[in-house]
Design an enzyme around this catalytic site. Sequence first.
Site, PDB file in Angstrom:
ATOM      1  N   HIS A   1       0.841  -1.208   0.000  1.00 52.12           N
ATOM      2  CA  HIS A   1       0.000   0.000   0.000  1.00 52.12           C
ATOM      3  C   HIS A   1       0.872   1.252   0.000  1.00 52.12           C
ATOM      4  O   HIS A   1       1.314   1.722   1.043  1.00 52.12           O
ATOM      5  CB  HIS A   1      -0.906  -0.032   1.249  1.00 52.12           C
ATOM      6  CG  HIS A   1      -1.960   1.030   1.273  1.00 52.12           C
ATOM      7  ND1 HIS A   1      -3.091   0.903   2.026  1.00 52.12           N
ATOM      8  CD2 HIS A   1      -2.056   2.222   0.638  1.00 52.12           C
ATOM      9  CE1 HIS A   1      -3.856   1.982   1.866  1.00 52.12           C
ATOM     10  NE2 HIS A   1      -3.232   2.804   1.032  1.00 52.12           N
TER      11      HIS A   1
ATOM     12  N   LEU B   1       2.591   6.612  -4.926  1.00 56.24           N
ATOM     13  CA  LEU B   1       3.774   7.171  -5.593  1.00 56.24           C
ATOM     14  C   LEU B   1       3.448   8.471  -6.334  1.00 56.24           C
ATOM     15  O   LEU B   1       4.344   9.156  -6.808  1.00 56.24           O
ATOM     16  CB  LEU B   1       4.385   6.150  -6.557  1.00 56.24           C
ATOM     17  CG  LEU B   1       4.987   4.898  -5.892  1.00 56.24           C
ATOM     18  CD1 LEU B   1       5.566   3.954  -6.949  1.00 56.24           C
ATOM     19  CD2 LEU B   1       6.066   5.265  -4.875  1.00 56.24           C
ATOM     20  N   ARG B   2       2.169   8.789  -6.441  1.00 56.55           N
ATOM     21  CA  ARG B   2       1.667  10.092  -6.939  1.00 56.55           C
ATOM     22  C   ARG B   2       1.877  10.354  -8.424  1.00 56.55           C
ATOM     23  O   ARG B   2       1.335  11.329  -8.942  1.00 56.55           O
ATOM     24  CB  ARG B   2       2.266  11.267  -6.144  1.00 56.55           C
ATOM     25  CG  ARG B   2       2.006  11.222  -4.650  1.00 56.55           C
ATOM     26  CD  ARG B   2       0.530  11.294  -4.314  1.00 56.55           C
ATOM     27  NE  ARG B   2       0.302  11.483  -2.876  1.00 56.55           N
ATOM     28  CZ  ARG B   2      -0.730  10.977  -2.220  1.00 56.55           C
ATOM     29  NH1 ARG B   2      -1.631  10.227  -2.850  1.00 56.55           N
ATOM     30  NH2 ARG B   2      -0.880  11.190  -0.935  1.00 56.55           N
TER      31      ARG B   2
ATOM     32  N   ASN C   1      -4.977   6.043  -7.176  1.00 59.52           N
ATOM     33  CA  ASN C   1      -5.548   7.406  -7.147  1.00 59.52           C
ATOM     34  C   ASN C   1      -4.564   8.469  -7.622  1.00 59.52           C
ATOM     35  O   ASN C   1      -4.264   9.423  -6.920  1.00 59.52           O
ATOM     36  CB  ASN C   1      -6.100   7.739  -5.752  1.00 59.52           C
ATOM     37  CG  ASN C   1      -5.043   7.706  -4.661  1.00 59.52           C
ATOM     38  OD1 ASN C   1      -3.971   7.134  -4.850  1.00 59.52           O
ATOM     39  ND2 ASN C   1      -5.329   8.320  -3.527  1.00 59.52           N
TER      40      ASN C   1
ATOM     41  N   ASP D   1      -8.844   2.878  -3.311  1.00 60.28           N
ATOM     42  CA  ASP D   1      -8.309   3.444  -2.061  1.00 60.28           C
ATOM     43  C   ASP D   1      -8.346   4.964  -2.050  1.00 60.28           C
ATOM     44  O   ASP D   1      -8.001   5.622  -3.024  1.00 60.28           O
ATOM     45  CB  ASP D   1      -6.873   2.981  -1.809  1.00 60.28           C
ATOM     46  CG  ASP D   1      -6.360   3.565  -0.506  1.00 60.28           C
ATOM     47  OD1 ASP D   1      -7.072   3.489   0.497  1.00 60.28           O
ATOM     48  OD2 ASP D   1      -5.254   4.139  -0.505  1.00 60.28           O
TER      49      ASP D   1
ATOM     50  N   ASP E   1       0.883   2.694   3.681  1.00 49.06           N
ATOM     51  CA  ASP E   1       0.013   3.795   3.244  1.00 49.06           C
ATOM     52  C   ASP E   1       0.851   5.078   3.112  1.00 49.06           C
ATOM     53  O   ASP E   1       0.410   6.168   3.482  1.00 49.06           O
ATOM     54  CB  ASP E   1      -1.177   4.001   4.191  1.00 49.06           C
ATOM     55  CG  ASP E   1      -2.265   4.889   3.567  1.00 49.06           C
ATOM     56  OD1 ASP E   1      -2.111   5.296   2.403  1.00 49.06           O
ATOM     57  OD2 ASP E   1      -3.245   5.188   4.269  1.00 49.06           O
TER      58      ASP E   1
ATOM     59  N   HIS F   1       2.707  14.352   0.643  1.00 52.49           N
ATOM     60  CA  HIS F   1       1.988  15.589   0.302  1.00 52.49           C
ATOM     61  C   HIS F   1       2.985  16.741   0.289  1.00 52.49           C
ATOM     62  O   HIS F   1       3.881  16.796   1.128  1.00 52.49           O
ATOM     63  CB  HIS F   1       0.917  15.911   1.346  1.00 52.49           C
ATOM     64  CG  HIS F   1      -0.256  14.980   1.319  1.00 52.49           C
ATOM     65  ND1 HIS F   1      -1.131  14.919   0.263  1.00 52.49           N
ATOM     66  CD2 HIS F   1      -0.696  14.062   2.220  1.00 52.49           C
ATOM     67  CE1 HIS F   1      -2.069  14.009   0.517  1.00 52.49           C
ATOM     68  NE2 HIS F   1      -1.827  13.461   1.687  1.00 52.49           N
TER      69      HIS F   1
ATOM     70  N   GLY G   1      -2.590  11.976   5.849  1.00 52.62           N
ATOM     71  CA  GLY G   1      -1.577  11.032   5.374  1.00 52.62           C
ATOM     72  C   GLY G   1      -0.201  11.338   5.920  1.00 52.62           C
ATOM     73  O   GLY G   1       0.125  12.479   6.241  1.00 52.62           O
TER      74      GLY G   1
END
Length: 431
Positions: free
Chosen positions: A60, A63-64, A94, A152, A306, A310, A325
Site C-alpha cells: 500500500h 507514488l503520486r 488514485n 483506495d 500507506d 503531500h 496522510g
Amino acid sequence: MPEAILLRGGRVVDPAAGRDEVADVGVAEGRIVPPDALPAGALELDCSGLVIAPGLVDPHTHLRQPGGEDAETVETGCRAAALGGYTAVAPMANTDPVADDAAVIREVIDLAAAAGLCDVYPVGAVTRGLAGEDLAELGEMVEAGVRVFSDDGRVVANPQLLRNALTYALAFGEVAIAEHCEDPALSEGGQMHEGQHSAVLGLQGKPRESEEIVVARDLALARLTGGRLHLLHLSSAGSVEMVRRAKAEGLRVTAEVTPHHLVFTDADLVTYDTNLKVNPPLRTAEDRAALRRGLADGTIDVIGTDHAPHPVERKEVEFDQAAPGTIGLETALAAVLTELVEPGELSLLRAIEAMSTAPARLLGAADHGGPIEPGRPAMLVAFDPAATWVVEPPFASRSRNSAFIGRTLRGRVVHTIYRGELVVADGKAER
Ligand SMILES: [Zn+2]
C-alpha cells in the site's frame, strides 16, 4: 556493480522457509547461490550483527505519478522504498489520470523499471475514474499484471458494484478487491477519531462505526460472492474482531494495518501535528492494542505503509485544512522493530512475514517474499536491529510529512539488494 556478493555471518530470518539462523548468503547474476559456488572476487559484506531477510514488500504505497509529481515521483518513491529495505511496492490507483486502464498501469511499471530501484505492482482502480459508478477495465489491467484492485481513498459505496467486482475478479484467479473501509456520510468533515480527545481538542470526529459498518458489509459480500476481499489499513478493535470471526468461518479475507496505527493513538494529536492527521484516523490505546494482537495472531496479515506524500502547502496549514496522510517507506521497518519486536509483542519472524512474505503472496509477486534459497531471485534486505537513529528530514521521498519526525527509532537498513544488485549500500542509495 559487483557481479557477485557474499553476505557473511548475518542472522537469516526467512519466514517462507521457517528459518532463523546465522548463515552466509551468496548472490550471483541476480540470484541466490550457495556461498561455496560464488565466483572468485565476490564482494564480501560483513553482516555479523545484522539481520538478513527477504526484501520488504509494501502492499500500500502512493507514488503520486502521474499527476502528483510535486509530492512524489515513481523514482523518488522507489528510492525511499529501497532505503527502507523494500524491493517491491504496490502503488495505489488514485493518480491523475487514475490507474483505471492498462495504459496507466504500464506507464508506472515502465517508470519503475527505468529507475531500477525496486519492483512495482500497481493496484488498479475498481471503478472508472474512482467515481464509484462503473467497473474499470479489470480484465485489461489483469493482462497488464494487476492482481489487486482498489479505489483506495474512497470506499466502493454501491454494494451492488462491489458485489459485481468481487464476482468478476473470481474469473481471474487469485485477484483481490481491496477496500478503503469508510462510510463517507458518517465521516464527513471528521478530522480525527471521535471520542474524548476530539471533544477536548475541539475537532470534529470520525466514529469507529464509519469503518466497522463497511467492514461488516464487505464481509457479507465476500460471503455472498466467495470473492477475495482485502481490507486496507484497519484502525478499530471492532474491525479486527469481525475479521477474526470471518477467517474462522472460512471467508477469503485478508487485512492490513499501518505502522502509524500500530504506534500512535488519538491522544498524540494534542500537539495538533498535521502529520498525525491520517485516514482512517489514529484511534484509542485499546484499538491500538487490538491491532497489535491481531497482527501477532495472524488475523491481520500484512503491514502496509500507506505512504502518502503531500507537498508542504497541503500539510503546513491549519489542522482542519491539512490533507490526511503520512509518508512511511523510510521508517516502517524501524517503527515495527522499535515498538513491537523489541518489547516482545511480535516475533521478528512474524514481523518479516507481515512485511514481506504475506504481502508478496497478496500481490502475486512471486520473485519476492523469500524463501532465500539457491536459484531464487536475489531480493534481500540486511538491517542492523540495534542501531538507533532520530527521524528527521530530509527524506529520499520528495515529501517530508512524516508522523515519525523527532522520534528515536531502533533498527536501520544497511543494505538492500534488488535483483542481485546493491541498490542501498551502508545505508546510502547507490543510484
Ligand atoms: Zn485508504
